[in-house]
Design a protein around this motif. Sequence first.
Motif, mmCIF file in Angstrom:
data_model
loop_
_atom_site.group_PDB
_atom_site.id
_atom_site.type_symbol
_atom_site.label_atom_id
_atom_site.label_comp_id
_atom_site.label_asym_id
_atom_site.label_seq_id
_atom_site.Cartn_x
_atom_site.Cartn_y
_atom_site.Cartn_z
ATOM 1 N N ARG A 1 47.460 32.084 26.890
ATOM 2 C CA ARG A 1 47.596 33.781 26.877
ATOM 3 C C ARG A 1 46.717 34.071 27.783
ATOM 4 N N ARG A 2 46.564 33.772 28.911
ATOM 5 C CA ARG A 2 45.577 34.384 29.568
ATOM 6 C C ARG A 2 46.230 34.326 31.258
ATOM 7 N N PRO A 3 46.123 35.589 31.944
ATOM 8 C CA PRO A 3 46.995 36.007 33.159
ATOM 9 C C PRO A 3 46.563 34.745 34.278
ATOM 10 N N SER A 4 47.439 34.287 34.892
ATOM 11 C CA SER A 4 47.095 33.431 36.159
ATOM 12 C C SER A 4 46.855 34.165 37.455
ATOM 13 N N ARG A 5 45.965 33.816 38.249
ATOM 14 C CA ARG A 5 45.770 34.466 39.435
ATOM 15 C C ARG A 5 47.130 34.993 40.125
ATOM 16 N N GLY A 6 48.145 34.069 40.068
ATOM 17 C CA GLY A 6 49.299 34.828 40.785
ATOM 18 C C GLY A 6 50.078 35.925 39.996
ATOM 19 N N SER B 1 48.405 38.048 38.058
ATOM 20 C CA SER B 1 47.549 39.030 38.259
ATOM 21 C C SER B 1 47.678 39.807 39.645
ATOM 22 N N ILE B 2 47.811 39.113 40.735
ATOM 23 C CA ILE B 2 48.031 39.519 41.981
ATOM 24 C C ILE B 2 49.595 40.197 42.127
ATOM 25 N N SER B 3 50.425 39.496 41.299
ATOM 26 C CA SER B 3 51.889 40.177 41.184
ATOM 27 C C SER B 3 51.907 41.571 40.648
ATOM 28 N N ALA B 4 51.226 41.657 39.487
ATOM 29 C CA ALA B 4 50.967 43.180 39.011
ATOM 30 C C ALA B 4 50.205 44.005 39.514
ATOM 31 N N LYS B 5 49.183 43.528 40.631
ATOM 32 C CA LYS B 5 48.560 44.539 41.410
ATOM 33 C C LYS B 5 49.264 45.014 42.505
ATOM 34 N N ARG C 1 57.115 33.429 39.704
ATOM 35 C CA ARG C 1 57.970 33.428 38.320
ATOM 36 C C ARG C 1 59.349 34.343 38.970
ATOM 37 N N GLY C 2 58.953 35.431 39.557
ATOM 38 C CA GLY C 2 59.969 36.337 40.103
ATOM 39 C C GLY C 2 61.125 35.524 40.952
ATOM 40 N N ASP D 1 54.014 36.394 49.480
ATOM 41 C CA ASP D 1 53.408 35.414 48.977
ATOM 42 C C ASP D 1 52.112 35.740 48.270
ATOM 43 N N THR D 2 51.977 35.588 46.932
ATOM 44 C CA THR D 2 50.912 35.967 46.261
ATOM 45 C C THR D 2 49.557 35.352 46.773
ATOM 46 N N GLU D 3 49.544 34.033 47.029
ATOM 47 C CA GLU D 3 48.324 33.468 47.707
ATOM 48 C C GLU D 3 47.800 34.197 48.776
#
Length: 287
Positions: A139-144, A146-150, A157-158, A201-203
Amino acid sequence: MTSREDEALAQAAVTALTGQLALAPKPGLPDPRDLAARRTRMDHSALLWSANALAPGLAAMAAAARRTGEPTPPLRMELGAIGRGTEHSVALAGGGHRGALWVLGLLVAAAALDPRAGTKDVAASAKHIAAHPDRRAPRRPSRGSSISAKYGAAGARGEARAGFPHVQRALDALAAARSAGADENEARLDALLTVMSTLQDTELLHTAGPIGLRHVQAGARGVLDTGGTATEAGREALHAFDAGLHALEWSPRGSAGLLAGALFLDSSPAAVGSRSGTSISARLRAA
């Protein structure tokens, strides 16, 4: 326990990944020119080695899907657990391929649910699996995520929950390039560029931000608009694009994993059979 069919699916996925790694020149991505990791900071031979470490986990995912028989929430949780264990094994083997594992794991599991399914049906089954939450995931956000949300990007996932539209775009690009007379390396590079031209690309967003993402998308479209990598103008544009991304140290890694997914589906019995007339049962016997 995995079956011969499960292991064949896993090996097909690894072959797709190593086939993606063998392509050159890949703009901003590791390829055989990077043996000393001077440009991508990731030794190409190490990436090939660690790609093979995916095989046991992918075979276990296929076995789980075959045993479950449906894209259910328990299957999603089991795939997540196998995936986390596989990530640990790959890290011990040299690391890398996290995005590719997500793509290939879902597609391998979906293919195992119905070995007779065509590429679109496999992608649809993967979509159904990905739609379920993994309730055992940390239950911790991944970097991907977090970037998706930002930035409002779909992210890995999407992409899966949409049925891997960029995998389908890559498959269409492969077919179009082959029909136009491109050789296999050129067709695969055109497919990669097709993914790059529209993928959020989130990376890349993490390292280069929205400006960098737009730069990469425009550069990929530029190569395709010149006629693709089978043309002299396209090859010149590709080399310039590649040199620019390496100089900026921008790497569109998400596109590479999705191309590997497309190459896996492209090698599936149904896809090969539709091109060559080879029957599904004959392909499985030969695997």
